[in-house]
Design a protein around this motif. Structure first.
Motif, PDB file in Angstrom:
ATOM      1  N   PRO A  51      -6.879  14.823  -1.992  1.00 45.90           N
ATOM      2  CA  PRO A  51      -6.232  14.176  -3.142  1.00 45.90           C
ATOM      3  C   PRO A  51      -4.797  13.724  -2.849  1.00 45.90           C
ATOM      4  O   PRO A  51      -4.314  12.766  -3.449  1.00 45.90           O
ATOM      5  CB  PRO A  51      -6.278  15.238  -4.236  1.00 45.90           C
ATOM      6  N   GLY A  52      -4.138  14.377  -1.904  1.00 50.27           N
ATOM      7  CA  GLY A  52      -2.780  13.987  -1.533  1.00 50.27           C
ATOM      8  C   GLY A  52      -2.700  12.600  -0.911  1.00 50.27           C
ATOM      9  O   GLY A  52      -1.620  11.987  -0.878  1.00 50.27           O
ATOM     10  N   LEU A  53      -3.829  12.084  -0.415  1.00 54.86           N
ATOM     11  CA  LEU A  53      -3.835  10.727   0.142  1.00 54.86           C
ATOM     12  C   LEU A  53      -3.518   9.681  -0.925  1.00 54.86           C
ATOM     13  O   LEU A  53      -3.143   8.560  -0.607  1.00 54.86           O
ATOM     14  CB  LEU A  53      -5.174  10.425   0.814  1.00 54.86           C
ATOM     15  N   ALA A  54      -3.653  10.052  -2.192  1.00 60.81           N
ATOM     16  CA  ALA A  54      -3.308   9.132  -3.277  1.00 60.81           C
ATOM     17  C   ALA A  54      -1.808   8.851  -3.322  1.00 60.81           C
ATOM     18  O   ALA A  54      -1.379   7.870  -3.932  1.00 60.81           O
ATOM     19  CB  ALA A  54      -3.782   9.699  -4.620  1.00 60.81           C
ATOM     20  N   GLU A  55      -1.017   9.693  -2.662  1.00 57.22           N
ATOM     21  CA  GLU A  55       0.435   9.490  -2.652  1.00 57.22           C
ATOM     22  C   GLU A  55       0.842   8.314  -1.764  1.00 57.22           C
ATOM     23  O   GLU A  55       1.838   7.653  -2.037  1.00 57.22           O
ATOM     24  CB  GLU A  55       1.147  10.771  -2.206  1.00 57.22           C
ATOM     25  N   THR A  56       0.086   8.061  -0.679  1.00 58.20           N
ATOM     26  CA  THR A  56       0.440   6.976   0.230  1.00 58.20           C
ATOM     27  C   THR A  56      -0.618   5.877   0.271  1.00 58.20           C
ATOM     28  O   THR A  56      -0.395   4.830   0.867  1.00 58.20           O
ATOM     29  CB  THR A  56       0.645   7.503   1.665  1.00 58.20           C
ATOM     30  N   GLY A  57      -1.763   6.125  -0.347  1.00 61.32           N
ATOM     31  CA  GLY A  57      -2.838   5.141  -0.329  1.00 61.32           C
ATOM     32  C   GLY A  57      -3.504   5.032  -1.682  1.00 61.32           C
ATOM     33  O   GLY A  57      -3.006   5.560  -2.681  1.00 61.32           O
ATOM     34  N   GLU A  58      -4.622   4.340  -1.696  1.00 59.59           N
ATOM     35  CA  GLU A  58      -5.409   4.164  -2.913  1.00 59.59           C
ATOM     36  C   GLU A  58      -6.686   4.978  -2.732  1.00 59.59           C
ATOM     37  O   GLU A  58      -7.469   4.709  -1.830  1.00 59.59           O
ATOM     38  CB  GLU A  58      -5.760   2.689  -3.104  1.00 59.59           C
ATOM     39  N   VAL A  72      -5.593   3.061   2.871  1.00 55.20           N
ATOM     40  CA  VAL A  72      -4.145   3.123   3.128  1.00 55.20           C
ATOM     41  C   VAL A  72      -3.740   1.737   3.605  1.00 55.20           C
ATOM     42  O   VAL A  72      -4.177   1.274   4.666  1.00 55.20           O
ATOM     43  CB  VAL A  72      -3.818   4.203   4.174  1.00 55.20           C
ATOM     44  N   GLY A  73      -2.931   1.060   2.809  1.00 55.36           N
ATOM     45  CA  GLY A  73      -2.625  -0.345   3.057  1.00 55.36           C
ATOM     46  C   GLY A  73      -1.706  -0.604   4.239  1.00 55.36           C
ATOM     47  O   GLY A  73      -1.156   0.321   4.840  1.00 55.36           O
ATOM     48  N   PRO A  74      -1.551  -1.893   4.571  1.00 53.94           N
ATOM     49  CA  PRO A  74      -0.658  -2.262   5.664  1.00 53.94           C
ATOM     50  C   PRO A  74       0.749  -1.711   5.389  1.00 53.94           C
ATOM     51  O   PRO A  74       1.181  -1.696   4.243  1.00 53.94           O
ATOM     52  CB  PRO A  74      -0.644  -3.788   5.636  1.00 53.94           C
ATOM     53  N   GLN A  75       1.400  -1.257   6.412  1.00 58.80           N
ATOM     54  CA  GLN A  75       2.773  -0.746   6.359  1.00 58.80           C
ATOM     55  C   GLN A  75       2.915   0.607   5.654  1.00 58.80           C
ATOM     56  O   GLN A  75       3.980   1.207   5.714  1.00 58.80           O
ATOM     57  CB  GLN A  75       3.747  -1.771   5.733  1.00 58.80           C
ATOM     58  N   ALA A  76       1.884   1.106   4.988  1.00 57.31           N
ATOM     59  CA  ALA A  76       1.965   2.445   4.388  1.00 57.31           C
ATOM     60  C   ALA A  76       1.958   3.480   5.516  1.00 57.31           C
ATOM     61  O   ALA A  76       1.421   3.216   6.591  1.00 57.31           O
ATOM     62  CB  ALA A  76       0.789   2.677   3.448  1.00 57.31           C
ATOM     63  N   ASP A  99      -1.965   1.108  14.525  1.00 55.76           N
ATOM     64  CA  ASP A  99      -0.918   0.094  14.389  1.00 55.76           C
ATOM     65  C   ASP A  99      -0.399   0.181  12.954  1.00 55.76           C
ATOM     66  O   ASP A  99      -1.192   0.141  12.009  1.00 55.76           O
ATOM     67  CB  ASP A  99      -1.530  -1.284  14.663  1.00 55.76           C
ATOM     68  N   PRO A 100       0.921   0.303  12.755  1.00 53.93           N
ATOM     69  CA  PRO A 100       1.446   0.449  11.386  1.00 53.93           C
ATOM     70  C   PRO A 100       1.105  -0.718  10.457  1.00 53.93           C
ATOM     71  O   PRO A 100       1.091  -0.565   9.243  1.00 53.93           O
ATOM     72  CB  PRO A 100       2.963   0.549  11.569  1.00 53.93           C
ATOM     73  N   ASP A 155      -5.070  -7.656   0.513  1.00 58.62           N
ATOM     74  CA  ASP A 155      -3.744  -7.503   1.129  1.00 58.62           C
ATOM     75  C   ASP A 155      -3.522  -8.495   2.268  1.00 58.62           C
ATOM     76  O   ASP A 155      -2.527  -8.402   2.981  1.00 58.62           O
ATOM     77  CB  ASP A 155      -3.582  -6.063   1.648  1.00 58.62           C
ATOM     78  N   ARG A 156      -4.452  -9.430   2.438  1.00 64.60           N
ATOM     79  CA  ARG A 156      -4.382 -10.486   3.454  1.00 64.60           C
ATOM     80  C   ARG A 156      -4.248  -9.938   4.876  1.00 64.60           C
ATOM     81  O   ARG A 156      -3.552 -10.502   5.714  1.00 64.60           O
ATOM     82  CB  ARG A 156      -3.241 -11.462   3.149  1.00 64.60           C
ATOM     83  N   SER A 157      -4.927  -8.847   5.132  1.00 64.16           N
ATOM     84  CA  SER A 157      -4.890  -8.266   6.464  1.00 64.16           C
ATOM     85  C   SER A 157      -5.981  -8.900   7.328  1.00 64.16           C
ATOM     86  O   SER A 157      -7.097  -9.093   6.857  1.00 64.16           O
ATOM     87  CB  SER A 157      -5.116  -6.759   6.388  1.00 64.16           C
ATOM     88  N   PRO A 158      -5.656  -9.206   8.591  1.00 66.42           N
ATOM     89  CA  PRO A 158      -6.680  -9.780   9.479  1.00 66.42           C
ATOM     90  C   PRO A 158      -7.671  -8.734   9.996  1.00 66.42           C
ATOM     91  O   PRO A 158      -8.737  -9.097  10.492  1.00 66.42           O
ATOM     92  CB  PRO A 158      -5.866 -10.369  10.629  1.00 66.42           C
TER      93      PRO A 158
END
Length: 159
Positions: free
Chosen positions: A42-49, A66-70, A77-78, A112-115
């Protein structure tokens, strides 16, 4: 039905996650430590969806996007969005829940327009790994072992 996580879901998600990983108890060198880490899902909700799968009002699966740059583990790769901790209740397997959760992560990466999107998994994950490969994920590098279990990073190109 898929929906976004709510804090009231935490206990059910931990139960599902621990049930999902129970078959691997003999594979990890420190099972109590591993299950303690799984219980932090559940703690992953702090940095991701955190995305929850429900069937007739019961939580049967979950995954973190977990989105780009999170913040994410250093072996990714960040800039990449990642899929973390895909779990499906053993009683709900074979119904496409894992695929639906993975596809929702792909939609969010496209939003999020990630490739690309990435994840890490292990050969012992004999249901998840073949599913990821069928969905177009390709192994790109080793990841650090987790308590004696080898992991690798897989990436899927989007668009």
């Amino acid at each position: 039905m898929l929906r976004n996580y709510q804090p009231a879901d935490a206990e059910a998600i931990v139960r599902v996650a621990q049930a999902a990983f129970a078959e691997f108890e003999q594979d990890y060198s420190d099972w109590p430590l591993f299950t303690a880490n799984v219980a932090k899902m559940p703690g992953l909700a702090e940095t991701g969806e955190l995305i929850v799968a429900e069937d007739e009002g019961e939580i049967v699966g979950a995954v973190a996007y977990v989105g780009p740059q999170a913040p994410k583990p250093a072996f990714f790769d960040p800039a990449w969005p990642i899929i973390r901790m895909l779990v499906v209740d053993p009683a709900a397997r074979g119904k496409g829940v894992g695929r639906q959760l993975t596809e929702e992560c792909l939609r969010r990466a496209e939003r999020d327009r990630s490739p690309v999107i990435a994840l890490h998994t292990a050969p012992i994950m004999t249901v998840a790994l073949p599913m990821y490969l069928r969905m177009g994920f390709v192994r790109v590098q080793d990841a650090p072992d987790i308590l004696g279990v080898p992991y690798a990073v897989y990436v899927k190109s989007l668009g």
